[in-house]
Scaffold this motif. Structure first.
Motif, PDB file in Angstrom:
ATOM      1  N   THR A 146     -24.682  71.576 -21.606  1.00 25.04           N
ATOM      2  CA  THR A 146     -24.309  72.855 -20.979  1.00 25.04           C
ATOM      3  C   THR A 146     -25.194  73.217 -19.791  1.00 25.04           C
ATOM      4  OG1 THR A 146     -25.777  74.130 -22.434  1.00 25.04           O
ATOM      5  CG2 THR A 146     -23.543  73.675 -23.240  1.00 25.04           C
ATOM      6  N   ASN A 147     -26.322  72.549 -19.665  1.00 22.33           N
ATOM      7  CA  ASN A 147     -27.296  72.834 -18.606  1.00 22.33           C
ATOM      8  C   ASN A 147     -27.922  74.215 -18.758  1.00 22.33           C
ATOM      9  OD1 ASN A 147     -28.693  71.735 -16.375  1.00 22.33           O
ATOM     10  ND2 ASN A 147     -27.534  73.053 -14.977  1.00 22.33           N
ATOM     11  N   ASP A 148     -27.800  74.805 -19.945  1.00 19.22           N
ATOM     12  CA  ASP A 148     -28.444  76.100 -20.198  1.00 19.22           C
ATOM     13  C   ASP A 148     -29.928  75.888 -20.484  1.00 19.22           C
ATOM     14  OD1 ASP A 148     -26.032  77.402 -19.931  1.00 19.22           O
ATOM     15  OD2 ASP A 148     -25.569  77.329 -22.083  1.00 19.22           O
ATOM     16  N   SER A 149     -30.736  76.849 -20.069  1.00 19.94           N
ATOM     17  CA  SER A 149     -32.172  76.768 -20.302  1.00 19.94           C
ATOM     18  C   SER A 149     -32.478  76.832 -21.794  1.00 19.94           C
ATOM     19  CB  SER A 149     -32.890  77.909 -19.577  1.00 19.94           C
ATOM     20  OG  SER A 149     -34.249  77.965 -19.963  1.00 19.94           O
ATOM     21  N   LEU A 150     -33.365  75.969 -22.243  1.00 18.18           N
ATOM     22  CA  LEU A 150     -33.826  76.000 -23.625  1.00 18.18           C
ATOM     23  C   LEU A 150     -35.044  76.903 -23.771  1.00 18.18           C
ATOM     24  CD1 LEU A 150     -33.417  72.241 -24.605  1.00 18.18           C
ATOM     25  CD2 LEU A 150     -31.870  74.142 -25.056  1.00 18.18           C
ATOM     26  N   GLN A 151     -35.401  77.565 -22.696  1.00 15.21           N
ATOM     27  CA  GLN A 151     -36.428  78.608 -22.664  1.00 15.21           C
ATOM     28  C   GLN A 151     -37.851  78.076 -22.882  1.00 15.21           C
ATOM     29  OE1 GLN A 151     -33.619  81.294 -25.255  1.00 15.21           O
ATOM     30  NE2 GLN A 151     -35.174  82.614 -24.350  1.00 15.21           N
ATOM     31  N   TYR A 152     -38.070  76.826 -22.479  1.00  8.83           N
ATOM     32  CA  TYR A 152     -39.432  76.305 -22.436  1.00  8.83           C
ATOM     33  C   TYR A 152     -39.539  75.329 -21.273  1.00  8.83           C
ATOM     34  CZ  TYR A 152     -37.900  71.980 -24.795  1.00  8.83           C
ATOM     35  OH  TYR A 152     -37.282  70.809 -25.126  1.00  8.83           O
ATOM     36  N   ALA A 153     -40.773  75.065 -20.859  1.00  5.49           N
ATOM     37  CA  ALA A 153     -40.986  74.236 -19.674  1.00  5.49           C
ATOM     38  C   ALA A 153     -42.312  73.502 -19.777  1.00  5.49           C
ATOM     39  CB  ALA A 153     -40.964  75.098 -18.417  1.00  5.49           C
ATOM     40  N   PHE A 154     -42.486  72.496 -18.905  1.00  6.93           N
ATOM     41  CA  PHE A 154     -43.724  71.759 -18.780  1.00  6.93           C
ATOM     42  C   PHE A 154     -44.191  71.824 -17.330  1.00  6.93           C
ATOM     43  CE2 PHE A 154     -41.705  69.986 -22.496  1.00  6.93           C
ATOM     44  CZ  PHE A 154     -42.757  69.796 -23.379  1.00  6.93           C
ATOM     45  N   ILE A 155     -45.459  72.158 -17.150  1.00  6.27           N
ATOM     46  CA  ILE A 155     -46.027  72.277 -15.810  1.00  6.27           C
ATOM     47  C   ILE A 155     -47.219  71.332 -15.715  1.00  6.27           C
ATOM     48  CG2 ILE A 155     -47.066  73.817 -14.106  1.00  6.27           C
ATOM     49  CD1 ILE A 155     -45.691  76.136 -15.542  1.00  6.27           C
ATOM     50  N   GLU A 156     -47.146  70.400 -14.773  1.00  5.84           N
ATOM     51  CA  GLU A 156     -48.194  69.399 -14.609  1.00  5.84           C
ATOM     52  C   GLU A 156     -49.037  69.721 -13.388  1.00  5.84           C
ATOM     53  OE1 GLU A 156     -48.755  64.546 -14.130  1.00  5.84           O
ATOM     54  OE2 GLU A 156     -46.750  65.450 -14.114  1.00  5.84           O
ATOM     55  N   PHE A 157     -50.338  69.945 -13.631  1.00  4.87           N
ATOM     56  CA  PHE A 157     -51.273  70.237 -12.553  1.00  4.87           C
ATOM     57  C   PHE A 157     -51.959  68.954 -12.098  1.00  4.87           C
ATOM     58  CE2 PHE A 157     -50.781  74.372 -14.455  1.00  4.87           C
ATOM     59  CZ  PHE A 157     -50.924  75.263 -13.402  1.00  4.87           C
ATOM     60  N   GLU A 158     -52.414  68.987 -10.850  1.00  5.60           N
ATOM     61  CA  GLU A 158     -53.139  67.830 -10.340  1.00  5.60           C
ATOM     62  C   GLU A 158     -54.524  67.732 -10.979  1.00  5.60           C
ATOM     63  OE1 GLU A 158     -54.251  65.727  -6.060  1.00  5.60           O
ATOM     64  OE2 GLU A 158     -53.738  67.851  -6.122  1.00  5.60           O
ATOM     65  N   ASN A 159     -55.159  68.889 -11.215  1.00  7.31           N
ATOM     66  CA  ASN A 159     -56.501  68.911 -11.776  1.00  7.31           C
ATOM     67  C   ASN A 159     -56.512  69.565 -13.158  1.00  7.31           C
ATOM     68  OD1 ASN A 159     -57.729  67.781  -9.429  1.00  7.31           O
ATOM     69  ND2 ASN A 159     -57.616  69.797  -8.449  1.00  7.31           N
ATOM     70  N   GLN A 160     -57.312  69.043 -14.046  1.00  6.12           N
ATOM     71  CA  GLN A 160     -57.416  69.580 -15.395  1.00  6.12           C
ATOM     72  C   GLN A 160     -57.987  71.000 -15.395  1.00  6.12           C
ATOM     73  OE1 GLN A 160     -59.558  67.053 -18.128  1.00  6.12           O
ATOM     74  NE2 GLN A 160     -60.048  68.775 -19.473  1.00  6.12           N
ATOM     75  N   LYS A 161     -58.970  71.257 -14.528  1.00  5.97           N
ATOM     76  CA  LYS A 161     -59.581  72.585 -14.484  1.00  5.97           C
ATOM     77  C   LYS A 161     -58.564  73.655 -14.097  1.00  5.97           C
ATOM     78  CE  LYS A 161     -64.331  71.137 -13.550  1.00  5.97           C
ATOM     79  NZ  LYS A 161     -65.484  71.224 -12.617  1.00  5.97           N
ATOM     80  N   ASP A 162     -57.660  73.321 -13.164  1.00  3.76           N
ATOM     81  CA  ASP A 162     -56.612  74.270 -12.778  1.00  3.76           C
ATOM     82  C   ASP A 162     -55.697  74.557 -13.967  1.00  3.76           C
ATOM     83  OD1 ASP A 162     -57.684  74.184 -10.244  1.00  3.76           O
ATOM     84  OD2 ASP A 162     -56.272  72.662  -9.526  1.00  3.76           O
ATOM     85  N   CYS A 163     -55.420  73.510 -14.750  1.00  3.97           N
ATOM     86  CA  CYS A 163     -54.573  73.666 -15.940  1.00  3.97           C
ATOM     87  C   CYS A 163     -55.249  74.587 -16.955  1.00  3.97           C
ATOM     88  CB  CYS A 163     -54.293  72.298 -16.549  1.00  3.97           C
ATOM     89  SG  CYS A 163     -53.201  72.309 -17.982  1.00  3.97           S
ATOM     90  N   GLU A 164     -56.547  74.411 -17.165  1.00  2.00           N
ATOM     91  CA  GLU A 164     -57.271  75.256 -18.109  1.00  2.00           C
ATOM     92  C   GLU A 164     -57.324  76.706 -17.642  1.00  2.00           C
ATOM     93  OE1 GLU A 164     -61.003  73.347 -18.376  1.00  2.00           O
ATOM     94  OE2 GLU A 164     -60.304  71.708 -19.664  1.00  2.00           O
ATOM     95  N   MET A 165     -57.476  76.913 -16.349  1.00  4.01           N
ATOM     96  CA  MET A 165     -57.500  78.272 -15.813  1.00  4.01           C
ATOM     97  C   MET A 165     -56.145  78.956 -16.022  1.00  4.01           C
ATOM     98  SD  MET A 165     -59.192  80.685 -14.358  1.00  4.01           S
ATOM     99  CE  MET A 165     -60.659  79.827 -13.763  1.00  4.01           C
ATOM    100  N   ALA A 166     -55.067  78.222 -15.775  1.00  2.10           N
ATOM    101  CA  ALA A 166     -53.729  78.787 -15.976  1.00  2.10           C
ATOM    102  C   ALA A 166     -53.508  79.128 -17.449  1.00  2.10           C
ATOM    103  CB  ALA A 166     -52.678  77.793 -15.490  1.00  2.10           C
ATOM    104  N   TYR A 167     -54.021  78.286 -18.345  1.00  6.56           N
ATOM    105  CA  TYR A 167     -53.892  78.544 -19.779  1.00  6.56           C
ATOM    106  C   TYR A 167     -54.592  79.847 -20.159  1.00  6.56           C
ATOM    107  CZ  TYR A 167     -55.105  78.183 -24.732  1.00  6.56           C
ATOM    108  OH  TYR A 167     -55.297  78.450 -26.065  1.00  6.56           O
ATOM    109  N   GLN A 168     -55.768  80.080 -19.593  1.00  5.82           N
ATOM    110  CA  GLN A 168     -56.543  81.273 -19.927  1.00  5.82           C
ATOM    111  C   GLN A 168     -55.925  82.547 -19.348  1.00  5.82           C
ATOM    112  OE1 GLN A 168     -60.487  80.435 -18.522  1.00  5.82           O
ATOM    113  NE2 GLN A 168     -60.783  78.701 -19.905  1.00  5.82           N
ATOM    114  N   LYS A 169     -55.315  82.439 -18.174  1.00  5.76           N
ATOM    115  CA  LYS A 169     -54.850  83.632 -17.460  1.00  5.76           C
ATOM    116  C   LYS A 169     -53.395  84.007 -17.736  1.00  5.76           C
ATOM    117  CE  LYS A 169     -58.702  84.268 -15.123  1.00  5.76           C
ATOM    118  NZ  LYS A 169     -59.551  85.473 -15.314  1.00  5.76           N
TER     119      LYS A 169
END
Length: 412
Positions: A285-308
């Protein structure tokens, strides 16, 4: 030609296949004769698969050299490893198959070398070990002891919570002449201080039933998960049973169905460079399953996004953010490269030196293992860095992590 292993789990009698593996059998017999295996711990226990032993100190000791062949023990200037035989007629078909643990040679990666460590299988039809472990014997008595080892509680590394050790070795029949310099000790030697230092819970010590029930349950779950991961590795769904998820990918759920990939990328890009951002959708159906994956270039940026970004409102929905537990992308890359190799060489299936070396190299890249450390693993060298525990405790509770894994399976 037989050997009796007296272990804390029971006696095990091994018949040696001297006609098929004379060098491996001689090495094993003579090591037993000088009591080299006495007090060696049983480790790397994998339920219904195999266990490993033969290192006098075991893998948990910093002083361990991985074990030596009899020729190296008698002559320290001799290389500690030797070339075991791989007879084409010998396969890991039956429970109780005994084989030398081997690793790739440093000078010639196509050669398999062994020392003192050996493997005994705990299941049938384990062709995954063929060409990786060199068969030289089979268990003819002591299957009750194998069952006790198979059912033992073990930690994440396969080390039994309560020690299981080889207490004594008795040679029932030896057709080989002793090599120069071999002296049989008059009695079984006492454990060395280094061996005693590796004891966790002594094999003759009783564990109070009212204690450590929670720890035992945790070990049971870890063991079950490890067995499942090994199954996925054997069928090719995982590149390596202990592969870790990448630490630069976020799992985002509880999204509004109207939220698009571009919306998320714009919001999360303020933390750093994003390599990919994908809202997972239903294939039909191409409907959103209401979850996503976001891949950052740097691990530290990923950790900051997780915290904020925890519980932040996006399109009137309060989102949940966690570190991804998916290794599907790694598996896809692995399968893709292996499939390309098979097509090129016109063959199929897993196994062989090239596949084993690829897995060893893969693990070295993921876990940062240094090559050539002199240890002999069952199939791969052990090691690798561990996750930072303080950061692990700050992440979501196990229930949410399980939910993340469920989402990952639906995605890939």
């Amino acid at each position: 030609m037989s050997v009796l292993l007296e272990t804390s789990a029971g006696d095990i009698v091994i018949d040696l296949l001297v006609d098929y593996a004379p060098k491996s059998c001689e090495n094993f017999l003579k090591l037993c004769k000088i009591k080299y295996y006495n007090y060696a711990p049983i480790h790397s226990v994998q339920k219904d698969f195999s266990f490993q032993t033969g290192d006098p100190l075991g893998p948990n000791s910093k002083d361990s050299d991985g074990g030596k062949s009899i020729w190296s023990v008698l002559s320290p200037t001799t290389a500690k490893a030797f070339l075991p035989e791989f007879h084409p007629k010998l396969k890991h078909k039956e429970r109780g198959t005994v084989s030398m643990a081997t690793t790739a040679g440093l000078k010639d990666p196509d050669q398999r070398i062994g020392g003192s460590q050996f493997i005994i299988t705990l299941g049938d039809d384990l062709d995954y070990l063929d060409s990786k472990a060199a068969i030289f014997g089979k268990v003819v008595e002591g299957f009750d002891a194998l069952e006790k080892i198979n059912d033992a509680f073990a930690d994440s590394e396969g080390t039994p919570l309560k020690d299981i050790r080889i207490r004594h070795t008795v040679i029932l029949d030896d057709p080989y002449d002793d090599p120069p310099g071999l002296i049989e000790p008059p009695q079984s030697p006492l454990p060395t201080p280094a061996q005693l230092a590796t004891v966790r819970i002594a094999d003759d010590e009783e564990i109070a039933k009212e204690e450590d029930q929670e720890a035992l349950e945790m070990l049971r779950r870890e063991r079950e998960a490890r067995a499942q991961a090994l199954t996925l590795e054997m069928v090719g769904d995982l590149p390596f049973a202990e592969v870790k998820p990448p630490e630069n990918i976020l799992f985002v759920c509880k999204l509004n169905p109207v939220t698009q990939d571009e919306d998320l990328q714009l919001i999360f890009s303020r933390f750093g460079q994003i390599l990919s951002c994908e809202v997972v959708r239903d294939k039909r159906t191409n409907d959103s399953l209401q979850y996503a994956f976001i891949e950052f270039e740097n691990q530290k940026d990923c950790e900051m996004a997780y915290q904020k970004m925890q519980d932040v409102l996006i399109d009137d929905h309060r989102i949940h953010v966690d570190f991804s537990q998916s290794v599907s992308k790694l598996s896809d890359q692995w399968r893709g490269s292996e499939n390309a190799k098979r097509k090129k060489r016109g063959g199929g299936g897993w196994g062989g030196i090239q596949d084993l070396e690829k897995k060893r190299q893969y693990r070295a890249e993921v876990d940062g293992i240094r090559k050539g450390d002199g240890r002999y693993g069952m199939v791969f060298e052990k090691g690798g860095r561990k996750r930072d525990r303080s950061r692990s405790r700050s992440r979501s509770p196990p229930r949410r992590r399980e939910r993340s894994r469920d989402y990952d399976r639906r995605r890939y």
